[in-house]
Enzyme design. Structure first.
Site, PDB file in Angstrom:
ATOM      1  N   HIS A  17      36.720  32.383  35.366  1.00  0.00           N
ATOM      2  CA  HIS A  17      37.725  32.467  34.592  1.00  0.00           C
ATOM      3  C   HIS A  17      37.578  31.498  33.317  1.00  0.00           C
ATOM      4  O   HIS A  17      38.037  31.994  32.366  1.00  0.00           O
ATOM      5  CB  HIS A  17      39.037  31.884  35.491  1.00  0.00           C
ATOM      6  CG  HIS A  17      39.281  32.590  36.679  1.00  0.00           C
ATOM      7  ND1 HIS A  17      39.529  32.169  37.861  1.00  0.00           N
ATOM      8  CD2 HIS A  17      39.764  34.066  36.854  1.00  0.00           C
ATOM      9  CE1 HIS A  17      39.712  32.981  38.776  1.00  0.00           C
ATOM     10  NE2 HIS A  17      39.725  34.142  38.178  1.00  0.00           N
ATOM     11  N   LYS A  41      48.929  39.119  46.711  1.00  0.00           N
ATOM     12  CA  LYS A  41      48.028  38.397  47.639  1.00  0.00           C
ATOM     13  C   LYS A  41      48.425  36.968  48.051  1.00  0.00           C
ATOM     14  O   LYS A  41      49.308  36.349  47.524  1.00  0.00           O
ATOM     15  CB  LYS A  41      46.675  38.000  46.799  1.00  0.00           C
ATOM     16  CG  LYS A  41      46.098  39.054  45.918  1.00  0.00           C
ATOM     17  CD  LYS A  41      44.867  38.384  45.107  1.00  0.00           C
ATOM     18  CE  LYS A  41      44.392  39.417  44.047  1.00  0.00           C
ATOM     19  NZ  LYS A  41      43.417  38.838  43.146  1.00  0.00           N
ATOM     20  N   ARG A  90      33.764  42.407  36.140  1.00  0.00           N
ATOM     21  CA  ARG A  90      32.566  42.352  37.082  1.00  0.00           C
ATOM     22  C   ARG A  90      32.105  43.534  37.509  1.00  0.00           C
ATOM     23  O   ARG A  90      30.923  43.892  37.204  1.00  0.00           O
ATOM     24  CB  ARG A  90      33.014  41.255  38.163  1.00  0.00           C
ATOM     25  CG  ARG A  90      33.162  39.873  37.816  1.00  0.00           C
ATOM     26  CD  ARG A  90      34.020  39.001  38.863  1.00  0.00           C
ATOM     27  NE  ARG A  90      35.223  39.584  39.112  1.00  0.00           N
ATOM     28  CZ  ARG A  90      36.314  39.044  39.961  1.00  0.00           C
ATOM     29  NH1 ARG A  90      35.938  37.944  40.554  1.00  0.00           N
ATOM     30  NH2 ARG A  90      37.343  39.637  40.073  1.00  0.00           N
ATOM     31  N   SER A 128      37.469  33.840  43.044  1.00  0.00           N
ATOM     32  CA  SER A 128      38.236  32.928  43.914  1.00  0.00           C
ATOM     33  C   SER A 128      38.086  33.106  45.434  1.00  0.00           C
ATOM     34  O   SER A 128      37.806  32.186  46.092  1.00  0.00           O
ATOM     35  CB  SER A 128      39.650  33.021  43.373  1.00  0.00           C
ATOM     36  OG  SER A 128      40.031  32.821  42.121  1.00  0.00           O
TER      37      SER A 128
HETATM   38  P1  ADP Z   1      40.042  36.724  41.449  1.00  0.00           P
HETATM   39  O1  ADP Z   1      39.321  38.224  41.663  1.00  0.00           O
HETATM   40  O2  ADP Z   1      38.735  36.079  41.357  1.00  0.00           O
HETATM   41  O3  ADP Z   1      40.855  36.373  42.706  1.00  0.00           O
HETATM   42  P2  ADP Z   1      41.881  36.735  39.474  1.00  0.00           P
HETATM   43  O4  ADP Z   1      42.905  37.803  40.175  1.00  0.00           O
HETATM   44  O5  ADP Z   1      42.460  35.397  39.420  1.00  0.00           O
HETATM   45  O6  ADP Z   1      40.518  36.674  40.194  1.00  0.00           O
HETATM   46  O7  ADP Z   1      41.564  37.123  38.201  1.00  0.00           O
HETATM   47  C1  ADP Z   1      42.272  37.207  36.990  1.00  0.00           C
HETATM   48  C2  ADP Z   1      40.999  38.030  36.050  1.00  0.00           C
HETATM   49  O8  ADP Z   1      39.981  37.227  36.033  1.00  0.00           O
HETATM   50  C3  ADP Z   1      40.780  39.319  36.444  1.00  0.00           C
HETATM   51  O9  ADP Z   1      40.613  40.059  35.081  1.00  0.00           O
HETATM   52  C4  ADP Z   1      39.357  39.405  37.003  1.00  0.00           C
HETATM   53  O10 ADP Z   1      38.501  40.418  36.716  1.00  0.00           O
HETATM   54  C5  ADP Z   1      39.023  37.953  36.030  1.00  0.00           C
HETATM   55  N1  ADP Z   1      37.727  37.261  36.651  1.00  0.00           N
HETATM   56  C6  ADP Z   1      37.891  36.694  37.674  1.00  0.00           C
HETATM   57  N2  ADP Z   1      36.609  36.076  38.101  1.00  0.00           N
HETATM   58  C7  ADP Z   1      35.691  36.466  37.186  1.00  0.00           C
HETATM   59  C8  ADP Z   1      34.409  36.254  36.868  1.00  0.00           C
HETATM   60  N3  ADP Z   1      33.595  35.510  37.458  1.00  0.00           N
HETATM   61  N4  ADP Z   1      33.859  36.868  35.446  1.00  0.00           N
HETATM   62  C9  ADP Z   1      34.657  37.499  34.636  1.00  0.00           C
HETATM   63  N5  ADP Z   1      36.014  37.873  35.112  1.00  0.00           N
HETATM   64  C10 ADP Z   1      36.612  37.361  36.034  1.00  0.00           C
END
Ligand code: ADP
Length: 162
Positions: A17, A41, A90, A128
């Site tokens: 992030h 979630k 990803r 996460s």
């Molecule tokens: P997660 O899938 O880790 O629970 P979130 O819902 O917090 O993630 O994701 C918020 C944004 O951050 C999404 O667009 C997700 O694709 C992006 N994101 C999460 N982890 C990564 C990563 N390792 N690399 C690039 N983008 C990421």
């Protein structure tokens, strides 16, 4: 000047992030990192805890503000004059999900564009949920999340209040 939103659950924030936030800062004048309150979630950390961790980690980044939002992201974008949503990608599964969201948001507000950034190579397998899974079983999460998040994870799981 263009304002971009970086929305997510951030439960908890990872180096993946933070990489997306830093890169967004390079592309836009102002960045608002927004924690979704009404995520479907079930979360490990409360919204306040997630905002606090992000706030500490983004404190040194000028032009980056951390906030939370409830309801529709398009409404939040209107209220704050944001014209772009930035999402990290990803896997193909991320793309399928995010494309649907982007199309829905564009339908609701045609002036709001979604921008996709490919994950940083070293973070492509980082999520996460993986971090929580490792931490829950006492595994090492150094290199995946900053120290302050590691501490919070240890505290959460030590208390058994996950
Ligand atoms: P997660 O899938 O880790 O629970 P979130 O819902 O917090 O993630 O994701 C918020 C944004 O951050 C999404 O667009 C997700 O694709 C992006 N994101 C999460 N982890 C990564 C990563 N390792 N690399 C690039 N983008 C990421």
């Amino acid at each position: 000047m263009a304002i971009a939103l970086v929305p997510g659950s951030f439960d908890p924030v990872t180096y993946g992030h933070l990489d997306i936030i830093r890169r967004t800062k390079g592309l836009f004048q102002d960045v608002r990192v927004v924690v979704a309150r009404n995520s479907s979630k079930s979360s490990l950390f409360t919204t306040e805890e997630r905002v606090e961790m992000l706030g500490k980690l983004c404190a040194e980044m000028d032009r980056v503000v951390v906030d939370s939002f409830d309801g529709l992201l398009v409404d939040y974008a209107r209220q704050h004059g944001a014209t772009a949503i930035v999402k990290g990608l990803r896997f193909v599964s991320d793309f399928e999900y995010e494309l649907q969201r982007a199309l829905a948001n564009h339908r609701l507000n045609s002036e709001l564009e979604t921008v996709f950034l490919p994950t940083g190579l070293q973070y492509s397998d980082l999520s996460s949920s993986i971090v929580k899974e490792i931490a829950r079983h006492g595994g090492a999460v150094e290199g995946l999340v900053p120290e302050i998040v590691q501490q919070r994870l240890r505290a959460k799981f030590a208390l058994g209040n996950e």
